[in-house]
Design a protein around this motif. Sequence first.
Motif, short mmCIF file in Angstrom:
data_model
loop_
_atom_site.label_atom_id
_atom_site.label_comp_id
_atom_site.label_asym_id
_atom_site.label_seq_id
_atom_site.Cartn_x
_atom_site.Cartn_y
_atom_site.Cartn_z
N ARG A 143 100.66 104.86 -1.16
CA ARG A 143 100.72 106.12 -0.43
C ARG A 143 101.48 105.97 0.88
N ILE A 144 102.32 106.96 1.15
CA ILE A 144 102.98 107.07 2.46
C ILE A 144 102.31 108.23 3.18
N LEU A 145 101.73 107.95 4.33
CA LEU A 145 101.05 108.99 5.11
C LEU A 145 101.99 109.51 6.19
N VAL A 146 102.28 110.81 6.13
CA VAL A 146 103.14 111.47 7.11
C VAL A 146 102.23 112.26 8.04
N ILE A 147 102.22 111.91 9.31
CA ILE A 147 101.28 112.51 10.27
C ILE A 147 102.01 113.49 11.18
N ASN A 148 101.57 114.73 11.15
CA ASN A 148 102.03 115.73 12.11
C ASN A 148 101.12 115.63 13.34
N PRO A 149 101.64 115.14 14.48
CA PRO A 149 100.76 114.91 15.64
C PRO A 149 100.34 116.18 16.37
N ASN A 150 100.90 117.34 16.00
CA ASN A 150 100.38 118.57 16.60
C ASN A 150 99.43 119.25 15.61
N SER A 151 98.68 120.21 16.08
CA SER A 151 97.64 120.82 15.26
C SER A 151 98.09 122.09 14.55
N ASN A 152 99.39 122.34 14.53
CA ASN A 152 99.94 123.53 13.89
C ASN A 152 100.11 123.27 12.39
N GLN A 153 99.26 123.87 11.59
CA GLN A 153 99.27 123.65 10.15
C GLN A 153 100.56 124.15 9.50
N LEU A 154 101.21 125.16 10.11
CA LEU A 154 102.49 125.64 9.58
C LEU A 154 103.55 124.55 9.60
#
Length: 220
Positions: A5-16
């Motif tokens: 698995r490659i985990l891509v992390i969006n560090p802001n809380s904007n689900q869009l």
Amino acid sequence: MSRPRILVINPNSNQLVTQGLEQALKPLGFEGGPEIVCETLTEGPYGIESQADVDGVAMPLRRLVEGDNHSAAFVIACYSDPGLHVCREATDRPVFGIAECGVLTALARAETFGVIAIAQRSIRRHVRYLRQMGLMDRLTRERPLNMSVAETASGEGTLAKMIEVGRALKDEDGSGAIVMGCAGMARHRRPLEQALGIPVIDPTQAAVTMALGTVQFSHH
């Protein structure tokens, strides 16, 4: 045997923004290949738009990476590469920052590159990072959209503004390639490239492509 698995992390809380990443990364998913999972850092700010925002998510990102025993690689999907080095200290698995990967990919496609930033105040932070990387002689210019992360993710008028700024980078500044300076711009890469006629790099796609190669070769 389970897929790596490659985990891509969006560090802001904007689900869009996270949803936009998922769409942009779909072409990189293939049968038998690594699983690409996008996750939102719910404790992050709604948009990472200042140095304080960048610094504020570093330790939450480290805790997330350090506590993950399943992912084969990590991608920090913010153009400021927040927490990149502290996350690399937390694991022996590869951690990719999208700004670093996006710029390196642009340099493989053209002699010079320009960057489309969200806002004017982001540019000083980005340029400082490029100076640390020793790449200022390849940067033509960075120009702002003067929009928020949320506005770029929603798509209302974003593409037209990106084409306007991209044309200035190409025609006035001499950029041979364009790097999109925000993960929230992901959905606009292809139409922007078609409009400009030069390579346009989505940094998250660039980082995940590097992660894919690294993970595949480590498992085969």
